[in-house]
Structure formats: C-alpha cells, structure tokens
Design a protein around this motif. Structure first.
Motif, PDB file in Angstrom:
ATOM      1  N   GLY A 126       0.965  -1.187   0.046  1.00  0.00           N
ATOM      2  CA  GLY A 126      -0.016  -0.247  -0.074  1.00  0.00           C
ATOM      3  C   GLY A 126       0.807   1.262   0.023  1.00  0.00           C
ATOM      4  N   ILE A 127       0.850   1.945  -0.993  1.00  0.00           N
ATOM      5  CA  ILE A 127       1.690   3.255  -1.146  1.00  0.00           C
ATOM      6  C   ILE A 127       0.725   4.546  -1.361  1.00  0.00           C
ATOM      7  CG2 ILE A 127       3.485   4.377  -2.695  1.00  0.00           C
ATOM      8  CD1 ILE A 127       4.217   1.802  -3.787  1.00  0.00           C
ATOM      9  N   ASN A 128       1.010   5.426  -0.352  1.00  0.00           N
ATOM     10  CA  ASN A 128       0.373   6.808  -0.437  1.00  0.00           C
ATOM     11  C   ASN A 128       0.983   7.411  -1.542  1.00  0.00           C
ATOM     12  OD1 ASN A 128      -1.030   6.144   1.992  1.00  0.00           O
ATOM     13  ND2 ASN A 128       0.595   6.950   3.271  1.00  0.00           N
ATOM     14  N   VAL A 129       0.157   7.497  -2.906  1.00  0.00           N
ATOM     15  CA  VAL A 129       0.797   8.117  -4.052  1.00  0.00           C
ATOM     16  C   VAL A 129       0.271   9.581  -3.955  1.00  0.00           C
ATOM     17  CG1 VAL A 129       1.090   7.991  -6.428  1.00  0.00           C
ATOM     18  CG2 VAL A 129       1.330   5.710  -5.168  1.00  0.00           C
ATOM     19  N   ASN A 130      -0.878   9.760  -4.644  1.00  0.00           N
ATOM     20  CA  ASN A 130      -1.738  10.859  -4.641  1.00  0.00           C
ATOM     21  C   ASN A 130      -2.654  11.062  -3.669  1.00  0.00           C
ATOM     22  OD1 ASN A 130      -0.254  11.628  -6.754  1.00  0.00           O
ATOM     23  ND2 ASN A 130      -1.056  10.557  -8.330  1.00  0.00           N
ATOM     24  N   ASN A 131      -3.176  10.123  -2.589  1.00  0.00           N
ATOM     25  CA  ASN A 131      -3.959  10.249  -2.003  1.00  0.00           C
ATOM     26  C   ASN A 131      -3.695  11.249  -0.791  1.00  0.00           C
ATOM     27  OD1 ASN A 131      -2.201   8.316  -1.350  1.00  0.00           O
ATOM     28  ND2 ASN A 131      -3.455   7.732   0.613  1.00  0.00           N
ATOM     29  N   GLU A 132      -4.950  12.007  -0.244  1.00  0.00           N
ATOM     30  CA  GLU A 132      -4.926  12.800   0.774  1.00  0.00           C
ATOM     31  C   GLU A 132      -4.669  11.970   2.130  1.00  0.00           C
ATOM     32  OE1 GLU A 132      -5.033  16.255   0.275  1.00  0.00           O
ATOM     33  OE2 GLU A 132      -5.088  15.757  -1.859  1.00  0.00           O
ATOM     34  N   ILE A 133      -3.890  12.590   2.723  1.00  0.00           N
ATOM     35  CA  ILE A 133      -3.457  12.125   4.253  1.00  0.00           C
ATOM     36  C   ILE A 133      -4.510  12.512   5.170  1.00  0.00           C
ATOM     37  CG2 ILE A 133      -1.787  11.778   6.273  1.00  0.00           C
ATOM     38  CD1 ILE A 133      -0.990  10.463   3.156  1.00  0.00           C
ATOM     39  N   ALA A 134      -5.248  11.514   5.890  1.00  0.00           N
ATOM     40  CA  ALA A 134      -6.260  12.010   6.881  1.00  0.00           C
ATOM     41  C   ALA A 134      -5.461  12.827   8.041  1.00  0.00           C
ATOM     42  CB  ALA A 134      -6.873  10.566   7.604  1.00  0.00           C
ATOM     43  N   PRO A 135      -6.200  13.643   8.430  1.00  0.00           N
ATOM     44  CA  PRO A 135      -5.612  14.539   9.537  1.00  0.00           C
ATOM     45  C   PRO A 135      -5.420  13.763  10.606  1.00  0.00           C
ATOM     46  CG  PRO A 135      -7.662  15.580   8.773  1.00  0.00           C
ATOM     47  CD  PRO A 135      -7.519  14.176   8.174  1.00  0.00           C
ATOM     48  N   GLU A 136      -5.969  12.843  11.194  1.00  0.00           N
ATOM     49  CA  GLU A 136      -5.421  12.101  12.405  1.00  0.00           C
ATOM     50  C   GLU A 136      -4.079  11.488  12.165  1.00  0.00           C
ATOM     51  OE1 GLU A 136      -8.899   9.456  10.340  1.00  0.00           O
ATOM     52  OE2 GLU A 136      -8.540  11.602  10.596  1.00  0.00           O
ATOM     53  N   ILE A 137      -3.722  11.232  11.012  1.00  0.00           N
ATOM     54  CA  ILE A 137      -2.490  10.606  10.832  1.00  0.00           C
ATOM     55  C   ILE A 137      -1.521  11.539  10.136  1.00  0.00           C
ATOM     56  CG2 ILE A 137      -3.397   8.364  10.825  1.00  0.00           C
ATOM     57  CD1 ILE A 137      -3.064   7.902   7.893  1.00  0.00           C
ATOM     58  N   ALA A 138      -1.823  12.819   9.873  1.00  0.00           N
ATOM     59  CA  ALA A 138      -0.821  13.620   8.977  1.00  0.00           C
ATOM     60  C   ALA A 138       0.414  13.818   9.746  1.00  0.00           C
ATOM     61  CB  ALA A 138      -1.580  14.873   8.708  1.00  0.00           C
ATOM     62  N   ASP A 139       0.654  13.644  11.160  1.00  0.00           N
ATOM     63  CA  ASP A 139       2.171  13.697  11.640  1.00  0.00           C
ATOM     64  C   ASP A 139       2.929  12.409  11.580  1.00  0.00           C
ATOM     65  OD1 ASP A 139       0.198  12.262  13.235  1.00  0.00           O
ATOM     66  OD2 ASP A 139       0.943  12.984  15.055  1.00  0.00           O
ATOM     67  N   ILE A 140       2.526  11.326  11.169  1.00  0.00           N
ATOM     68  CA  ILE A 140       2.765  10.134  10.971  1.00  0.00           C
ATOM     69  C   ILE A 140       2.750   9.604   9.585  1.00  0.00           C
ATOM     70  CG2 ILE A 140       2.851   9.522  13.492  1.00  0.00           C
ATOM     71  CD1 ILE A 140       0.464   7.427  12.349  1.00  0.00           C
TER      72      ILE A 140
END
Length: 173
Positions: A126-140
């Motif tokens: 699972g690769i975060n390519v163009n997806n928006e990162i959820a605010p609850e995990i944006a710090d990690i």
C-alpha cells in the motif's frame, strides 16, 4: 504475470487468493480498498489516490528460512520505484517505507509453508501516492505527491513497481 486492476475491493490480499489454484503469478491492484489491513491486523487506510496491490507468487526452491527475502526484496523494489519518480525514501525494516520520518508505504506478506519450503506468498503493498492523508495521521504519514510536490501517474507507478518486482523474481531472488 497476470494483472488485474479493480476500482474497489475489500482487500487486494484477500482478492488475489482466489487465484491460488491456478499456480501462476497474479497481481491485483485496486484504486480503493474498503478493508485494507496492515501487520498485526491493523487497518490500513486505502482511499482513492493511493496504490494498493497484492502479488501472488509461487516458489519452487525457496526455503522457509529465507522467507525474509520476500519482504526485503519487495521493500527494495518499492524504494527503487519511488526513486524513479523523484521520491527518495528509506526502508524502515522490515516492512515500511518512510520519507523524512513519515510512513509512505506498508508491506504485508503472508506465506504458505510446506515442510521446509515456501509454496506461495501473497504480498500486499500500500503506497500513499496521490491520496490525501487523513488529518489524524498527518503527523506520521505522507504521500508521494507531498514529497514530489505534484501528482504522480499511478498507472506508471504500478507498471514500474511490477517491473522492479519481476526483475527480482527473474534474478532468482
């Protein structure tokens, strides 16, 4: 390698298992997973814009004691793939890919062992390519889009990843 691309699936790891009886290498990619999972049964957020792919691979002579090579070769292929798009990442052994201290990719490998050998493995990436990162995990967590400063062509990222994985396979690794 047979390649199947889906719009949505519960889990690419679960979906690819339907091809076990066929005995051939199969890759299943999805634009979105509704029940993606990581190690230890943790959920893996799998929204559109990311790359979610599972590879079913069979082995003739891979000893169970060398099972670690499946995940390490996959991690190297992911890093090489992201580098081809200008995103320089590092492996957090054994199964995560990080960019500047934040997770960009997770890898989950499940193997069928018989005797002292591995019969087959299912490796989910699972690769975060163009997806928006959820605010609850944006710090990690981080996406390749954030790292590159632009959208990446997911179809080309997938093609490059499958190529890099296949090169490892053909080399006997």
């Amino acid at each position: 390698m047979k390649i199947i691309i889906l719009d949505e699936v519960t889990s690419t790891n679960d979906y690819v298992r339907r091809y076990i009886e066929g005995g051939e290498t199969v890759a299943v990619a999805a634009k979105k997973q509704t029940k993606g999972r990581g190690t230890k049964g943790r959920s893996f957020i799998s929204d559109e814009g990311g790359l979610y792919v599972s590879i079913l691979r069979f082995y003739d002579n891979l000893k169970a004691e060398n099972a670690y090579s499946i995940i390490s070769d996959t991690a190297v292929a992911v890093v090489k793939t992201l580098s081809a798009f200008g995103v320089e990442t590092k492996i957090k052994w054994p199964n995560d890919i990080y960019y500047k201290g934040k997770k960009m990719c997770g890898i989950l490998t499940e193997s069928m062992i018989y005797g002292d050998g591995i019969v087959y493995s299912v490796t989910g990436i699972g690769i975060n390519v163009n997806n928006e990162i959820a605010p609850e995990i944006a710090d990690i967590a981080v996406s390749a889009k954030q790292a590159a400063g632009k959208d990446l062509p997911i179809d080309r990222v997938l093609a490059t990843l499958l190529y890099n994985l296949e090169q490892k396979q053909e080399a006997g690794l």
